[in-house]
Design a protein around this motif. Sequence first.
Motif, PDB file in Angstrom:
ATOM      1  N   ALA A 292     -30.911 -49.835 -14.828  1.00 40.73           N
ATOM      2  CA  ALA A 292     -30.652 -51.123 -15.475  1.00 40.73           C
ATOM      3  C   ALA A 292     -30.788 -51.023 -16.989  1.00 40.73           C
ATOM      4  N   LEU A 293     -31.716 -50.173 -17.443  1.00 45.54           N
ATOM      5  CA  LEU A 293     -31.924 -50.039 -18.887  1.00 45.54           C
ATOM      6  C   LEU A 293     -30.884 -49.125 -19.534  1.00 45.54           C
ATOM      7  N   ALA A 294     -30.266 -48.286 -18.738  1.00 48.99           N
ATOM      8  CA  ALA A 294     -29.337 -47.297 -19.298  1.00 48.99           C
ATOM      9  C   ALA A 294     -28.127 -47.958 -19.944  1.00 48.99           C
ATOM     10  N   GLY A 295     -27.727 -49.099 -19.454  1.00 51.60           N
ATOM     11  CA  GLY A 295     -26.559 -49.771 -20.018  1.00 51.60           C
ATOM     12  C   GLY A 295     -25.877 -50.588 -18.954  1.00 51.60           C
ATOM     13  N   ALA A 296     -24.927 -51.404 -19.425  1.00 54.50           N
ATOM     14  CA  ALA A 296     -24.207 -52.262 -18.479  1.00 54.50           C
ATOM     15  C   ALA A 296     -23.386 -51.392 -17.531  1.00 54.50           C
ATOM     16  N   PRO A 297     -23.312 -51.783 -16.272  1.00 50.90           N
ATOM     17  CA  PRO A 297     -22.513 -50.981 -15.334  1.00 50.90           C
ATOM     18  C   PRO A 297     -21.032 -51.059 -15.658  1.00 50.90           C
ATOM     19  N   GLU A 298     -20.325 -50.039 -15.239  1.00 48.87           N
ATOM     20  CA  GLU A 298     -18.881 -50.020 -15.503  1.00 48.87           C
ATOM     21  C   GLU A 298     -18.149 -50.888 -14.483  1.00 48.87           C
ATOM     22  N   MET A 299     -17.111 -51.540 -14.990  1.00 53.42           N
ATOM     23  CA  MET A 299     -16.286 -52.362 -14.092  1.00 53.42           C
ATOM     24  C   MET A 299     -15.648 -51.460 -13.035  1.00 53.42           C
ATOM     25  N   PRO A 300     -15.642 -51.890 -11.790  1.00 56.47           N
ATOM     26  CA  PRO A 300     -14.997 -51.059 -10.764  1.00 56.47           C
ATOM     27  C   PRO A 300     -13.481 -51.034 -10.946  1.00 56.47           C
ATOM     28  N   VAL A 301     -12.913 -49.871 -10.717  1.00 61.35           N
ATOM     29  CA  VAL A 301     -11.450 -49.740 -10.811  1.00 61.35           C
ATOM     30  C   VAL A 301     -10.866 -50.045  -9.431  1.00 61.35           C
ATOM     31  N   PRO A 302      -9.995 -51.062  -9.350  1.00 57.47           N
ATOM     32  CA  PRO A 302      -9.459 -51.395  -8.021  1.00 57.47           C
ATOM     33  C   PRO A 302      -8.520 -50.319  -7.491  1.00 57.47           C
ATOM     34  N   GLU A 303      -8.627 -50.086  -6.199  1.00 59.94           N
ATOM     35  CA  GLU A 303      -7.701 -49.176  -5.535  1.00 59.94           C
ATOM     36  C   GLU A 303      -6.348 -49.877  -5.408  1.00 59.94           C
ATOM     37  N   PRO A 304      -5.252 -49.152  -5.398  1.00 59.45           N
ATOM     38  CA  PRO A 304      -3.957 -49.810  -5.195  1.00 59.45           C
ATOM     39  C   PRO A 304      -3.872 -50.467  -3.827  1.00 59.45           C
ATOM     40  N   LYS A 305      -3.256 -51.638  -3.821  1.00 60.56           N
ATOM     41  CA  LYS A 305      -3.125 -52.378  -2.564  1.00 60.56           C
ATOM     42  C   LYS A 305      -2.182 -51.623  -1.630  1.00 60.56           C
TER      43      LYS A 305
END
Lengths: 90, 306
Positions: free
Chosen positions: B275-288
């Motif tokens: 949690a202290l390391a930094g904000a988590p990265e946004m998940p990359v959506p898989e193609p539908k």
Amino acid sequence: MANALEPGQMRVLDKTGDSAIQWDKNSPDEVAAAREAFNSLTAKGYTAYEASKSGEKTSKKLTEFDPDIQRLVMVPKVKGGYPTAEPTYE
Amino acid sequence: MPDIQVAPADRFAVLARPPAGLEDLAGGRETPRPQTNARRPRPVAERTERTRAPGANTNDITSTVGAYLNLTYCTTGTVTVSNLYITGTTDTAQICTNTVTTGTTTCVYYADDLDNMRERFLTDHSTWVFASMANSGQREDPVQAWERQEKAKQAEYEKKLAAHKAVHLLFSLIDDAQQQMLLDKGYFELDGADGHRYRLIYHRHGNVARLDRRGKVTHCWCGHYGEDIPVADTLVAQRLVLEFDPQQYLVGANPVSQLSWCKPFDNYKDVLREALAGAPEMPVPEPKPDLTPPIVTEEEELVAAV
């Protein structure tokens, strides 16, 4: 007390971590909106504390909104966790 | 994407015989079949011995993550069909919901690392249970599976982001010594307005311990501030309330008799550091998944015809 250049901030604890409501004490509209949010939350059972700097004792529990305070934390009402049991005295 | 291949019905091996008169529900097989899975890593006896409960029959079920499993079972004389979705390596399901039965049957699946062999454990509330072989394993719709997976990824991201924000707010409210104590021990201590010393513990339980002069835990309370509020937010609230008005907390929280419960998460260090390391990265959506049929050219049709 708030620095004249820095906006006041109300941190409302919730499932997103917290939601922040900011206001500039020189802006009547922003102060009114913050006051309305404050009153709404306290009516729901939240308690407002002035969040002191790191390690300092909490100086104020607020019952009315004060636009001069720089940082408020709105704390929901505590609910008991485990089934009630008598504490063990050692 | 999870592997959603469905195990064929003939891979099911029934090791226990259903009660007389109910054989039809077991796919018409009236006698136990021999073990059909050649890749089975351990003898049947060993596996059933480990999971079998008194009075319960045990079946071995082959299935895979992402498949639906129809169970037909009977509790206190009522036959019920339940549709379970296999989501993980160990699924626990209460299979008596929406039925007229009064007993509680708990079904636990144990996944086998090698061949996805699953075992079912039944509490002794159950009279008997077996798999409905004819309907076992329905393929999940690929678009639904994709949507479910994307929702799960988004929820995981939001949870990590909330923890990140909450830990930063907490660390802005406690001093360096308290921060270090939290990182080292999973808790920090403060002096309450009532003159007592309190220990705020980093755990989902929201436990607060009161210490005596020697630092020994004398009392413990458990209190929450709402569903899904990050643990660090709970500590923020506790820190503010206890330093100003401990009675408000102690009246609302429940006393805990087991003082040994007043301990942090086992993995608190990893959680806090992440949690202290930094904000988590946004998940990359898989193609539908694209379900439109491929366009076949005349040449391809000719080739196929030949």
